[in-house]
Design a protein around this motif. Structure first.
Motif, PDB file in Angstrom:
ATOM      1  N   PRO A   1       0.798  -1.293  -0.170  1.00 19.22           N
ATOM      2  CA  PRO A   1      -0.029   0.242  -0.082  1.00 19.22           C
ATOM      3  C   PRO A   1       0.943   1.768  -0.014  1.00 19.22           C
ATOM      4  CG  PRO A   1      -1.126  -1.685   1.350  1.00 19.22           C
ATOM      5  CD  PRO A   1       0.107  -2.105   0.681  1.00 19.22           C
ATOM      6  N   GLU A   2       1.742   0.874   0.864  1.00 21.93           N
ATOM      7  CA  GLU A   2       3.199   2.220   1.065  1.00 21.93           C
ATOM      8  C   GLU A   2       3.670   2.573  -0.673  1.00 21.93           C
ATOM      9  OE1 GLU A   2       2.947   0.106   3.057  1.00 21.93           O
ATOM     10  OE2 GLU A   2       4.674  -0.860   3.248  1.00 21.93           O
ATOM     11  N   ASP A   3       2.916   1.759  -1.376  1.00 24.31           N
ATOM     12  CA  ASP A   3       3.915   2.151  -3.087  1.00 24.31           C
ATOM     13  C   ASP A   3       2.587   3.046  -3.237  1.00 24.31           C
ATOM     14  OD1 ASP A   3       5.224  -1.344  -3.303  1.00 24.31           O
ATOM     15  OD2 ASP A   3       6.858   0.812  -2.882  1.00 24.31           O
ATOM     16  N   THR A   4       1.351   3.498  -3.157  1.00 22.87           N
ATOM     17  CA  THR A   4       0.648   4.337  -3.816  1.00 22.87           C
ATOM     18  C   THR A   4       1.228   5.355  -4.100  1.00 22.87           C
ATOM     19  OG1 THR A   4      -1.652   2.652  -2.742  1.00 22.87           O
ATOM     20  CG2 THR A   4      -1.935   5.365  -3.992  1.00 22.87           C
ATOM     21  N   ALA A   5       1.188   5.918  -5.166  1.00 24.84           N
ATOM     22  CA  ALA A   5       1.876   6.945  -5.658  1.00 24.84           C
ATOM     23  C   ALA A   5       1.485   7.148  -7.592  1.00 24.84           C
ATOM     24  CB  ALA A   5       2.813   7.597  -5.920  1.00 24.84           C
ATOM     25  N   VAL A   6       2.239   8.599  -7.584  1.00 22.54           N
ATOM     26  CA  VAL A   6       1.523   8.590  -9.011  1.00 22.54           C
ATOM     27  C   VAL A   6       3.306   8.375  -9.606  1.00 22.54           C
ATOM     28  CG1 VAL A   6       1.322  10.722 -10.873  1.00 22.54           C
ATOM     29  CG2 VAL A   6      -0.117  10.589  -9.110  1.00 22.54           C
ATOM     30  N   TYR A   7       3.503   7.812 -10.841  1.00 21.54           N
ATOM     31  CA  TYR A   7       4.686   7.532 -10.829  1.00 21.54           C
ATOM     32  C   TYR A   7       5.322   7.804 -12.436  1.00 21.54           C
ATOM     33  CZ  TYR A   7       5.163   3.784  -7.935  1.00 21.54           C
ATOM     34  OH  TYR A   7       5.560   3.025  -6.576  1.00 21.54           O
ATOM     35  N   TYR A   8       6.990   8.905 -12.277  1.00 22.07           N
ATOM     36  CA  TYR A   8       6.815   9.795 -13.260  1.00 22.07           C
ATOM     37  C   TYR A   8       8.485   9.015 -14.138  1.00 22.07           C
ATOM     38  CZ  TYR A   8       4.230  12.697 -11.254  1.00 22.07           C
ATOM     39  OH  TYR A   8       2.531  14.113 -11.080  1.00 22.07           O
ATOM     40  N   CYS A   9       8.131   8.941 -15.271  1.00 22.93           N
ATOM     41  CA  CYS A   9       9.267   8.607 -16.421  1.00 22.93           C
ATOM     42  C   CYS A   9      10.335   9.730 -16.305  1.00 22.93           C
ATOM     43  CB  CYS A   9       8.470   8.178 -17.027  1.00 22.93           C
ATOM     44  SG  CYS A   9      10.168   7.804 -18.420  1.00 22.93           S
ATOM     45  N   ALA A  10      11.108   9.910 -16.173  1.00 17.49           N
ATOM     46  CA  ALA A  10      11.639  10.750 -16.346  1.00 17.49           C
ATOM     47  C   ALA A  10      13.053  10.912 -16.752  1.00 17.49           C
ATOM     48  CB  ALA A  10      12.307  11.885 -15.209  1.00 17.49           C
ATOM     49  N   ALA A  11      13.744  12.034 -17.581  1.00 18.05           N
ATOM     50  CA  ALA A  11      15.281  12.163 -18.556  1.00 18.05           C
ATOM     51  C   ALA A  11      15.656  13.260 -18.492  1.00 18.05           C
ATOM     52  CB  ALA A  11      14.929  11.208 -19.817  1.00 18.05           C
ATOM     53  N   ARG A  12      17.634  13.006 -17.917  1.00 17.42           N
ATOM     54  CA  ARG A  12      17.802  13.730 -18.354  1.00 17.42           C
ATOM     55  C   ARG A  12      19.485  13.924 -19.465  1.00 17.42           C
ATOM     56  NH1 ARG A  12      22.507  13.305 -14.079  1.00 17.42           N
ATOM     57  NH2 ARG A  12      22.092  10.940 -13.042  1.00 17.42           N
ATOM     58  N   GLU A  13      20.019  14.768 -19.542  1.00 15.66           N
ATOM     59  CA  GLU A  13      21.273  14.973 -20.415  1.00 15.66           C
ATOM     60  C   GLU A  13      22.720  13.850 -19.616  1.00 15.66           C
ATOM     61  OE1 GLU A  13      20.825  15.382 -24.081  1.00 15.66           O
ATOM     62  OE2 GLU A  13      19.200  16.537 -23.375  1.00 15.66           O
ATOM     63  N   LYS A  14      22.763  13.316 -20.316  1.00 18.29           N
ATOM     64  CA  LYS A  14      24.135  11.918 -19.562  1.00 18.29           C
ATOM     65  C   LYS A  14      24.931  12.444 -18.714  1.00 18.29           C
ATOM     66  CE  LYS A  14      26.169  11.209 -23.937  1.00 18.29           C
ATOM     67  NZ  LYS A  14      26.392  10.110 -25.123  1.00 18.29           N
ATOM     68  N   ARG A  15      25.454  14.479 -19.485  1.00 22.96           N
ATOM     69  CA  ARG A  15      26.461  15.410 -19.074  1.00 22.96           C
ATOM     70  C   ARG A  15      26.418  15.290 -17.172  1.00 22.96           C
ATOM     71  NH1 ARG A  15      24.928  17.986 -23.073  1.00 22.96           N
ATOM     72  NH2 ARG A  15      23.757  19.800 -21.788  1.00 22.96           N
ATOM     73  N   PRO A  16      27.675  15.434 -16.233  1.00 21.00           N
ATOM     74  CA  PRO A  16      27.630  15.682 -15.100  1.00 21.00           C
ATOM     75  C   PRO A  16      27.142  16.403 -14.536  1.00 21.00           C
ATOM     76  CG  PRO A  16      29.344  14.297 -16.015  1.00 21.00           C
ATOM     77  CD  PRO A  16      28.829  14.638 -16.958  1.00 21.00           C
ATOM     78  N   GLY A  17      26.375  16.221 -13.599  1.00 22.72           N
ATOM     79  CA  GLY A  17      25.589  17.222 -12.725  1.00 22.72           C
ATOM     80  C   GLY A  17      24.372  18.153 -13.444  1.00 22.72           C
ATOM     81  N   GLU A  18      23.756  17.403 -14.663  1.00 21.29           N
ATOM     82  CA  GLU A  18      22.630  17.868 -15.457  1.00 21.29           C
ATOM     83  C   GLU A  18      21.211  17.452 -14.361  1.00 21.29           C
ATOM     84  OE1 GLU A  18      23.884  19.343 -18.641  1.00 21.29           O
ATOM     85  OE2 GLU A  18      21.293  19.226 -17.708  1.00 21.29           O
ATOM     86  N   SER A  19      20.324  17.799 -13.854  1.00 17.46           N
ATOM     87  CA  SER A  19      18.660  17.105 -13.636  1.00 17.46           C
ATOM     88  C   SER A  19      18.227  16.618 -14.717  1.00 17.46           C
ATOM     89  CB  SER A  19      18.593  18.631 -13.024  1.00 17.46           C
ATOM     90  OG  SER A  19      18.577  19.939 -14.061  1.00 17.46           O
TER      91      SER A  19
END
Length: 120
Positions: A88-106
């Motif tokens: 039950p604690e896994d209940t949430a909205v799940y998002y897929c995300a991506a970021r550029e591979k350069r270090p430090g990118e958000s």
């Protein structure tokens, strides 16, 4: 422009399984670091699992280790989150995300999210 679209959410009972999918347009996942995040009501969004652009899984959340697995299908430009033994604690909205591979990118590319509801 990267667009991400999640699918596969739903309602399950505790102990059940779901597989979330994320399709990308505009870029291929082997050029981006990717991840699955979730946000439960009243809580901050948190990282669940991440995959480097080389395909290495990193930084899985402790509470999902052994239950959730992030994978990808480069041929079809998709990433997945296999979720087993859901709680039950896994209940949430799940998002897929991506970021550029350069270090430090958000993470700058986000899907709209898919709801996962786990009942006891």
């Amino acid at each position: 422009q990267v667009q991400l679209v999640e699918s596969g959410g739903g309602s399950v009972q505790a102990g059940g399984s779901l597989r979330l999918s994320c399709a990308a347009t505009g870029r291929t996942f082997n050029t981006l670091n990717t991840g699955w995040f979730r946000q439960a009501p009243g809580k901050e969004r948190e990282a669940v699992a991440e995959l480097t652009w080389t395909g290495d899984a990193t930084r899985d959340k402790d509470s999902v280790k052994g239950r959730f697995t992030i994978t990808r299908d480069i041929a079809n430009n998709m990433i997945f989150l296999q979720m087993n033994n859901l709680k039950p604690e896994d209940t949430a909205v799940y998002y897929c995300a991506a970021r550029e591979k350069r270090p430090g990118e958000s993470y700058g590319y986000w899907g709209e999210g898919t709801q996962v509801t786990v009942s006891s």
